[in-house]
Design a protein around this motif. Sequence first.
Motif, PDB file in Angstrom:
ATOM      1  N   ALA A 263       9.641  26.095 -92.434  1.00 65.56           N
ATOM      2  CA  ALA A 263      11.054  26.372 -92.704  1.00 65.56           C
ATOM      3  C   ALA A 263      11.837  26.438 -91.400  1.00 65.56           C
ATOM      4  O   ALA A 263      12.988  25.993 -91.337  1.00 65.56           O
ATOM      5  CB  ALA A 263      11.203  27.669 -93.496  1.00 65.56           C
ATOM      6  N   GLY A 264      11.219  26.964 -90.349  1.00 66.27           N
ATOM      7  CA  GLY A 264      11.865  27.003 -89.039  1.00 66.27           C
ATOM      8  C   GLY A 264      12.145  25.607 -88.502  1.00 66.27           C
ATOM      9  O   GLY A 264      13.211  25.342 -87.942  1.00 66.27           O
ATOM     10  N   LEU A 265      11.181  24.700 -88.677  1.00 70.48           N
ATOM     11  CA  LEU A 265      11.388  23.312 -88.256  1.00 70.48           C
ATOM     12  C   LEU A 265      12.514  22.661 -89.044  1.00 70.48           C
ATOM     13  O   LEU A 265      13.351  21.950 -88.486  1.00 70.48           O
ATOM     14  CB  LEU A 265      10.095  22.500 -88.425  1.00 70.48           C
ATOM     15  CG  LEU A 265       8.919  22.881 -87.523  1.00 70.48           C
ATOM     16  CD1 LEU A 265       7.685  22.065 -87.893  1.00 70.48           C
ATOM     17  CD2 LEU A 265       9.277  22.689 -86.057  1.00 70.48           C
ATOM     18  N   LEU A 266      12.536  22.906 -90.358  1.00 73.87           N
ATOM     19  CA  LEU A 266      13.600  22.345 -91.203  1.00 73.87           C
ATOM     20  C   LEU A 266      14.954  22.941 -90.829  1.00 73.87           C
ATOM     21  O   LEU A 266      15.971  22.235 -90.831  1.00 73.87           O
ATOM     22  CB  LEU A 266      13.297  22.592 -92.685  1.00 73.87           C
ATOM     23  CG  LEU A 266      12.114  21.825 -93.267  1.00 73.87           C
ATOM     24  CD1 LEU A 266      11.831  22.288 -94.695  1.00 73.87           C
ATOM     25  CD2 LEU A 266      12.349  20.324 -93.226  1.00 73.87           C
ATOM     26  N   GLU A 267      14.970  24.237 -90.495  1.00 71.52           N
ATOM     27  CA  GLU A 267      16.223  24.882 -90.096  1.00 71.52           C
ATOM     28  C   GLU A 267      16.712  24.296 -88.768  1.00 71.52           C
ATOM     29  O   GLU A 267      17.900  23.990 -88.614  1.00 71.52           O
ATOM     30  CB  GLU A 267      16.026  26.389 -89.988  1.00 71.52           C
ATOM     31  CG  GLU A 267      17.313  27.139 -89.695  1.00 71.52           C
ATOM     32  CD  GLU A 267      17.118  28.639 -89.686  1.00 71.52           C
ATOM     33  OE1 GLU A 267      18.006  29.339 -90.210  1.00 71.52           O
ATOM     34  OE2 GLU A 267      16.093  29.115 -89.157  1.00 71.52           O
ATOM     35  N   LYS A 268      15.815  24.112 -87.819  1.00 70.31           N
ATOM     36  CA  LYS A 268      16.168  23.540 -86.522  1.00 70.31           C
ATOM     37  C   LYS A 268      16.748  22.133 -86.683  1.00 70.31           C
ATOM     38  O   LYS A 268      17.658  21.740 -85.952  1.00 70.31           O
ATOM     39  CB  LYS A 268      14.924  23.499 -85.617  1.00 70.31           C
ATOM     40  CG  LYS A 268      15.224  23.228 -84.157  1.00 70.31           C
ATOM     41  CD  LYS A 268      13.956  23.256 -83.327  1.00 70.31           C
ATOM     42  CE  LYS A 268      13.514  24.679 -83.119  1.00 70.31           C
ATOM     43  NZ  LYS A 268      12.415  24.787 -82.144  1.00 70.31           N
ATOM     44  N   ALA A 269      16.262  21.393 -87.675  1.00 71.36           N
ATOM     45  CA  ALA A 269      16.747  20.042 -87.953  1.00 71.36           C
ATOM     46  C   ALA A 269      18.037  20.053 -88.783  1.00 71.36           C
ATOM     47  O   ALA A 269      18.580  18.987 -89.088  1.00 71.36           O
ATOM     48  CB  ALA A 269      15.665  19.232 -88.667  1.00 71.36           C
TER      49      ALA A 269
ATOM     50  N   ALA B 137      22.757  18.087 -95.425  1.00 68.17           N
ATOM     51  CA  ALA B 137      21.888  17.157 -94.683  1.00 68.17           C
ATOM     52  C   ALA B 137      20.494  17.118 -95.305  1.00 68.17           C
ATOM     53  O   ALA B 137      19.865  16.056 -95.379  1.00 68.17           O
ATOM     54  CB  ALA B 137      21.806  17.562 -93.215  1.00 68.17           C
ATOM     55  N   GLY B 138      20.009  18.257 -95.772  1.00 66.62           N
ATOM     56  CA  GLY B 138      18.715  18.310 -96.452  1.00 66.62           C
ATOM     57  C   GLY B 138      18.739  17.526 -97.752  1.00 66.62           C
ATOM     58  O   GLY B 138      17.802  16.791 -98.070  1.00 66.62           O
ATOM     59  N   ARG B 139      19.826  17.674 -98.502  1.00 65.62           N
ATOM     60  CA  ARG B 139      19.965  16.914 -99.762  1.00 65.62           C
ATOM     61  C   ARG B 139      20.039  15.412 -99.475  1.00 65.62           C
ATOM     62  O   ARG B 139      19.449  14.612-100.201  1.00 65.62           O
ATOM     63  CB  ARG B 139      21.204  17.367-100.524  1.00 65.62           C
ATOM     64  CG  ARG B 139      21.045  18.734-101.168  1.00 65.62           C
ATOM     65  CD  ARG B 139      22.238  19.048-102.068  1.00 65.62           C
ATOM     66  NE  ARG B 139      22.202  20.417-102.517  1.00 65.62           N
ATOM     67  CZ  ARG B 139      21.452  20.870-103.515  1.00 65.62           C
ATOM     68  NH1 ARG B 139      20.664  20.052-104.166  1.00 65.62           N
ATOM     69  NH2 ARG B 139      21.494  22.142-103.872  1.00 65.62           N
ATOM     70  N   ALA B 140      20.743  15.039 -98.420  1.00 64.74           N
ATOM     71  CA  ALA B 140      20.869  13.616 -98.067  1.00 64.74           C
ATOM     72  C   ALA B 140      19.508  13.035 -97.683  1.00 64.74           C
ATOM     73  O   ALA B 140      19.160  11.918 -98.090  1.00 64.74           O
ATOM     74  CB  ALA B 140      21.872  13.444 -96.928  1.00 64.74           C
ATOM     75  N   LEU B 141      18.720  13.789 -96.913  1.00 68.05           N
ATOM     76  CA  LEU B 141      17.396  13.301 -96.525  1.00 68.05           C
ATOM     77  C   LEU B 141      16.486  13.194 -97.748  1.00 68.05           C
ATOM     78  O   LEU B 141      15.729  12.231 -97.884  1.00 68.05           O
ATOM     79  CB  LEU B 141      16.769  14.210 -95.465  1.00 68.05           C
ATOM     80  CG  LEU B 141      15.416  13.763 -94.933  1.00 68.05           C
ATOM     81  CD1 LEU B 141      15.487  12.357 -94.320  1.00 68.05           C
ATOM     82  CD2 LEU B 141      14.890  14.758 -93.908  1.00 68.05           C
ATOM     83  N   LEU B 142      16.571  14.168 -98.633  1.00 66.57           N
ATOM     84  CA  LEU B 142      15.792  14.128 -99.865  1.00 66.57           C
ATOM     85  C   LEU B 142      16.143  12.876-100.673  1.00 66.57           C
ATOM     86  O   LEU B 142      15.249  12.176-101.153  1.00 66.57           O
ATOM     87  CB  LEU B 142      16.069  15.400-100.675  1.00 66.57           C
ATOM     88  CG  LEU B 142      15.117  15.780-101.781  1.00 66.57           C
ATOM     89  CD1 LEU B 142      13.680  15.855-101.310  1.00 66.57           C
ATOM     90  CD2 LEU B 142      15.536  17.116-102.385  1.00 66.57           C
TER      91      LEU B 142
END
Length: 167
Positions: free
Chosen positions: A79-85, A107-112
């Motif tokens: 989760a920390g890596l995802l937050e950093k991204a 941005a997370g939804r777009a990558l998904l």
Amino acid sequence: MSDSPPSLDPVQLGAYFSLIEVTSLLRHAVEQQLREAGDLSYVQFQLLARLGDSPTGSHRMTDLADGVVYSRSGLTYQAGLLEKAGLVTRAPSADDERSVTVTITEAGRALLEKVLPGHIEVVSGLLFEPLSHDDVVALAGLLEPVRTHMRSAPPRSAAPRRRKNGA
């Protein structure tokens, strides 16, 4: 009375080895696709997918750990890596300050959305293509009680933590 250890008959052993091999081959192909399409690990994809499927876009970390069957510390790292991204945010839970809530970002939804079509293609091609619809229904029917049985034990994230000093 016999003290021989429990064993698997040849059919059970064959089914077990086939399941493990199929799972390994599928996971390898899925991981490769996720890395190439979105620079995501399998666990990171699972986290984004669970958050993306949630009506609120959020889950408590403990619930995520139980759902993806991953350790608390490992999930915190991912989760920390995802937050950093910039793909998720983390914040204290509104209803329990000891809990952390993870929320997917735009941005997370777009990558998904970017990785999902390829993910579906890999799963469909490798797992479902050689099966008929009736086979898939039968497979789902066979796996559901096994999953329910395995999930009936408390999840790892709910198990008491062992102390390092043996106490």
